[in-house]
Design a protein around this motif. Structure first.
Motif, PDB file in Angstrom:
ATOM      1  N   ALA A  10       1.816   6.505   0.932  1.00  0.00           N
ATOM      2  CA  ALA A  10       1.755   7.131  -0.234  1.00  0.00           C
ATOM      3  C   ALA A  10       1.128   8.207  -0.518  1.00  0.00           C
ATOM      4  CB  ALA A  10       1.242   5.679  -1.162  1.00  0.00           C
ATOM      5  N   PHE A  11       0.583   9.029   0.546  1.00  0.00           N
ATOM      6  CA  PHE A  11      -0.139  10.048   0.569  1.00  0.00           C
ATOM      7  C   PHE A  11       0.509  11.427   1.036  1.00  0.00           C
ATOM      8  CE2 PHE A  11      -2.944   6.336   0.566  1.00  0.00           C
ATOM      9  CZ  PHE A  11      -3.643   6.521  -0.450  1.00  0.00           C
ATOM     10  N   GLY A  12       1.763  11.282   1.035  1.00  0.00           N
ATOM     11  CA  GLY A  12       2.697  12.201   1.612  1.00  0.00           C
ATOM     12  C   GLY A  12       2.916  12.299   2.975  1.00  0.00           C
ATOM     13  N   GLY A  13       2.534  11.414   4.127  1.00  0.00           N
ATOM     14  CA  GLY A  13       2.729  11.262   5.226  1.00  0.00           C
ATOM     15  C   GLY A  13       3.926  11.071   5.674  1.00  0.00           C
ATOM     16  N   ALA A  14       4.472  11.533   6.836  1.00  0.00           N
ATOM     17  CA  ALA A  14       5.726  11.148   7.110  1.00  0.00           C
ATOM     18  C   ALA A  14       5.805  11.848   8.726  1.00  0.00           C
ATOM     19  CB  ALA A  14       6.936  11.958   6.244  1.00  0.00           C
ATOM     20  N   ALA A  15       6.044  10.876   9.607  1.00  0.00           N
ATOM     21  CA  ALA A  15       6.001  11.227  11.104  1.00  0.00           C
ATOM     22  C   ALA A  15       6.685  10.179  11.910  1.00  0.00           C
ATOM     23  CB  ALA A  15       4.494  11.199  11.479  1.00  0.00           C
ATOM     24  N   VAL A  44      17.045   1.442   3.682  1.00  0.00           N
ATOM     25  CA  VAL A  44      16.584   2.831   3.282  1.00  0.00           C
ATOM     26  C   VAL A  44      15.125   2.376   2.644  1.00  0.00           C
ATOM     27  CG1 VAL A  44      16.272   4.731   2.094  1.00  0.00           C
ATOM     28  CG2 VAL A  44      18.351   4.155   3.196  1.00  0.00           C
ATOM     29  N   VAL A  45      13.827   2.838   2.880  1.00  0.00           N
ATOM     30  CA  VAL A  45      12.863   2.705   2.374  1.00  0.00           C
ATOM     31  C   VAL A  45      12.596   4.033   1.416  1.00  0.00           C
ATOM     32  CG1 VAL A  45      10.003   2.576   2.260  1.00  0.00           C
ATOM     33  CG2 VAL A  45      11.371   1.091   3.848  1.00  0.00           C
ATOM     34  N   GLN A  46      12.457   3.770   0.040  1.00  0.00           N
ATOM     35  CA  GLN A  46      12.175   4.719  -0.678  1.00  0.00           C
ATOM     36  C   GLN A  46      10.883   4.829  -1.023  1.00  0.00           C
ATOM     37  OE1 GLN A  46      14.450   4.774  -4.552  1.00  0.00           O
ATOM     38  NE2 GLN A  46      14.853   6.905  -4.648  1.00  0.00           N
ATOM     39  N   GLY A  47      10.303   5.808  -0.635  1.00  0.00           N
ATOM     40  CA  GLY A  47       8.565   5.774  -1.023  1.00  0.00           C
ATOM     41  C   GLY A  47       7.917   6.297  -2.270  1.00  0.00           C
ATOM     42  N   VAL A  48       6.976   6.774  -2.438  1.00  0.00           N
ATOM     43  CA  VAL A  48       6.507   7.358  -3.484  1.00  0.00           C
ATOM     44  C   VAL A  48       5.875   8.885  -3.161  1.00  0.00           C
ATOM     45  CG1 VAL A  48       5.843   5.240  -4.484  1.00  0.00           C
ATOM     46  CG2 VAL A  48       4.089   6.433  -3.046  1.00  0.00           C
ATOM     47  N   PRO A  49       5.771   9.658  -4.380  1.00  0.00           N
ATOM     48  CA  PRO A  49       5.221  11.073  -4.084  1.00  0.00           C
ATOM     49  C   PRO A  49       3.705  10.937  -3.479  1.00  0.00           C
ATOM     50  CG  PRO A  49       6.430  10.727  -6.208  1.00  0.00           C
ATOM     51  CD  PRO A  49       6.440   9.276  -5.711  1.00  0.00           C
ATOM     52  N   SER A  50       3.389  12.022  -3.242  1.00  0.00           N
ATOM     53  CA  SER A  50       2.242  12.002  -2.650  1.00  0.00           C
ATOM     54  C   SER A  50       1.136  11.644  -3.835  1.00  0.00           C
ATOM     55  CB  SER A  50       1.611  13.266  -1.967  1.00  0.00           C
ATOM     56  OG  SER A  50       0.467  13.454  -1.460  1.00  0.00           O
ATOM     57  N   GLY A  51       0.469  10.545  -3.532  1.00  0.00           N
ATOM     58  CA  GLY A  51      -0.624  10.254  -4.559  1.00  0.00           C
ATOM     59  C   GLY A  51      -0.165   9.484  -5.402  1.00  0.00           C
ATOM     60  N   ALA A  81       0.790  -1.215  -0.059  1.00  0.00           N
ATOM     61  CA  ALA A  81      -0.043  -0.101  -0.097  1.00  0.00           C
ATOM     62  C   ALA A  81       0.946   1.344  -0.172  1.00  0.00           C
ATOM     63  CB  ALA A  81      -0.955  -0.064   1.164  1.00  0.00           C
ATOM     64  N   GLY A  82       2.199   1.084   0.154  1.00  0.00           N
ATOM     65  CA  GLY A  82       3.110   2.170   0.064  1.00  0.00           C
ATOM     66  C   GLY A  82       3.435   2.541   1.454  1.00  0.00           C
ATOM     67  N   ALA A 118      -2.338   1.318   5.766  1.00  0.00           N
ATOM     68  CA  ALA A 118      -2.038   1.902   4.512  1.00  0.00           C
ATOM     69  C   ALA A 118      -1.655   3.364   4.676  1.00  0.00           C
ATOM     70  CB  ALA A 118      -3.254   1.910   3.532  1.00  0.00           C
ATOM     71  N   THR A 119      -2.080   3.909   5.636  1.00  0.00           N
ATOM     72  CA  THR A 119      -1.877   5.308   6.057  1.00  0.00           C
ATOM     73  C   THR A 119      -1.279   5.424   7.412  1.00  0.00           C
ATOM     74  OG1 THR A 119      -4.001   5.771   6.649  1.00  0.00           O
ATOM     75  CG2 THR A 119      -3.747   5.823   4.183  1.00  0.00           C
ATOM     76  N   LEU A 120      -1.047   6.733   7.592  1.00  0.00           N
ATOM     77  CA  LEU A 120      -0.409   7.029   9.171  1.00  0.00           C
ATOM     78  C   LEU A 120      -1.745   7.106   9.931  1.00  0.00           C
ATOM     79  CD1 LEU A 120       1.930  10.454   8.650  1.00  0.00           C
ATOM     80  CD2 LEU A 120       2.371   7.740   8.412  1.00  0.00           C
ATOM     81  N   GLU A 121      -3.093   7.506   9.283  1.00  0.00           N
ATOM     82  CA  GLU A 121      -4.211   7.381  10.056  1.00  0.00           C
ATOM     83  C   GLU A 121      -4.487   5.954  10.552  1.00  0.00           C
ATOM     84  OE1 GLU A 121      -3.732   9.126   7.280  1.00  0.00           O
ATOM     85  OE2 GLU A 121      -4.052  11.177   8.110  1.00  0.00           O
ATOM     86  N   ASP A 122      -4.035   5.105   9.729  1.00  0.00           N
ATOM     87  CA  ASP A 122      -4.308   3.808   9.768  1.00  0.00           C
ATOM     88  C   ASP A 122      -3.406   3.395  11.395  1.00  0.00           C
ATOM     89  OD1 ASP A 122      -6.192   3.365   8.011  1.00  0.00           O
ATOM     90  OD2 ASP A 122      -4.735   2.326   6.716  1.00  0.00           O
ATOM     91  N   PHE A 123      -2.387   3.657  11.153  1.00  0.00           N
ATOM     92  CA  PHE A 123      -1.294   3.614  12.229  1.00  0.00           C
ATOM     93  C   PHE A 123      -1.668   4.097  13.524  1.00  0.00           C
ATOM     94  CE2 PHE A 123       2.841   4.138  14.443  1.00  0.00           C
ATOM     95  CZ  PHE A 123       3.237   2.858  14.565  1.00  0.00           C
TER      96      PHE A 123
END
Length: 414
Positions: free
Chosen positions: A139-144, A258-265, A75-76, A112-117
């Motif tokens: 995958a929605f720009g979240g980083a925390a 290193v985890v290389q994520g994806v741009p927001s969206g 899910a990213g 799948a998201t920071l909100e899920d976590f």
């Protein structure tokens, strides 16, 4: 050049990590880096089929599953941790603690998201059995970062920081300052990232640049030295031997990832898990696609232990041969010999040269097919098929690079 420090046994769980916001990388992709320190030095990369999502992560090679120490799912979403030693203010017994690896495994299955976590942490039965800093991207720009104890957590949004990154070691800002650990490594890592940001190189550093600059750093901010930068002077004026004290890479370093994520969206299929198994100064960083099925090179996914014909196994041999080569008596194990790491026996080639040469070759092979996939030139199926074709040769690239430096056939015959 002052090199005198107090030598003493260190706690093994001494990881150093960072989250870099996609807002400050040139391609908009967030990065999560972790230098893992542990007494479980034999590490592998494994693929798991979770309840909702498949995921790829760093594990102890002996593990049958259920624990992950940094990982990313289809899910990213990605998660990692560092141990914290200043959050616990309760009477939860030690037998109910140390559940960080299990918590992250479960999060990768269902989030799948920071909100899920956050919902996961909110609804997890208490006490949670953890005392840690958890870092997440999605995958929605979240980083925390989440400073997490048995009953609560505090969130720090990396996107909202002035620097665009947040370094974490083994303390939590919301914890008891008298019990902070890893402050020395924090100072070094923060100084390196801040300088990269100021010079404009952080945006383009990428996974290889971060691992090379941080996991192979012999800079010590407290003592004011940088042995990689000043290798010539250091090797010409000393024996090359220094205490293994508060550098980012340590005897207890089992891997860098290193985890290389994806741009927001963006497309979660573009997520890449990069891992250097073993001591970073003698190991090689390999990219692995995060996908529904496993595409991990077999030399990275050892179970239940790593042989010499694996990335972690060969790195362990080279580490004991060229870095931590002293007998297990008195305080000898507390010292490392950086002669070969920094300059080789003739102050020419080095183990760092071997690592970089191999990584450059692996990167060229990978990036050509990855960019075609990312830019829509080939399908996900073709990307993974071509990856399988090139990744079967990654270990030979590693071994061949070091054969120029040492007699690999004698150290670890096939």
């Amino acid at each position: 050049m002052l090199l005198s420090v107090t030598v003493g046994r260190q706690r093994a769980e001494a990881c150093t990590a960072v989250i870099i916001s996609g807002k400050v990388t040139e391609d908009g992709r967030p990065l999560m880096w972790k230098n893992r320190d542990t007494d479980r030095l034999d590490n592998s990369v494994r693929h798991f089929k979770g309840e909702k999502y498949a995921f790829t992560g760093l594990v102890n090679s002996e593990s049958e599953g259920g624990e992950v120490w940094i990982g990313a799912n289809t899910a990213g979403f990605a998660v990692m941790n560092t141990a914290s030693y200043c959050l616990k203010n309760d009477d939860v017994p030690a037998s109910s603690m140390d559940r960080e690896g299990r918590l992250m495994y479960r999060a990768l299955e269902i989030c799948a998201t920071l909100e899920d976590f956050e919902h996961f942490l909110d609804t997890l039965s208490k006490p949670m059995g953890v005392e840690a800093n958890f870092g997440c991207i999605d995958a929605f720009g979240g980083a925390a970062w989440y400073e997490t104890g048995n009953f609560s957590y505090s969130k720090f949004d990396v996107n909202a920081t002035e620097d665009g990154f947040r370094v974490v070691t083994n303390f939590s800002e919301t914890g008891d300052k008298d019990r902070w650990k890893g402050v020395e490594r924090y100072k070094t890592a923060y100084a390196v990232f801040r300088e990269m940001k100021d010079r404009g190189s952080l945006a383009s550093a990428g996974p290889l640049g971060i691992i090379d600059r941080l996991s192979r750093s012999y800079r010590h901010e407290v003592m004011g030295i940088d042995l990689v930068r000043d290798a010539g002077e250091f090797l010409s004026k000393t024996t090359g031997i220094v205490p293994d004290q508060d550098f980012i890479p340590r005897r207890s370093t089992s891997a860098a990832a290193v985890v290389q994520g994806v741009p927001s969206g963006g497309n979660p299929d573009e997520t890449v898990f990069w891992a250097a198994l073993g001591y970073p100064a003698v190991s090689v960083t390999v990219p692995v696609p995060v996908s529904e099925e496993s595409h991990i090179p077999e030399e990275m996914s050892s179970y239940p232990s790593s042989s010499p014909d694996t990335f972690c196994g060969l790195a362990d041999i080279l580490k004991r041969r060229y870095v931590f080569r002293f007998p297990e008596i008195s305080n000898y194990p507390e010292y490392m010999d950086l002669t070969h790491v920094l300059g080789g026996s003739s102050f020419g080639a080095s183990t760092l040269d071997c690592c970089r040469r191999a990584e450059a070759s692996i990167y060229r092979k990978f990036i050509s097919i990855y960019r075609k996939f990312r830019d829509g030139g080939i399908s996900i199926e073709a990307y993974l098929r071509e990856y399988d074709g090139i990744s079967s040769g990654f270990f030979d690239i590693y071994r061949t690079s070091f054969e120029r430096y040492t007699d690999i056939s004698r150290l670890c015959p096939k």
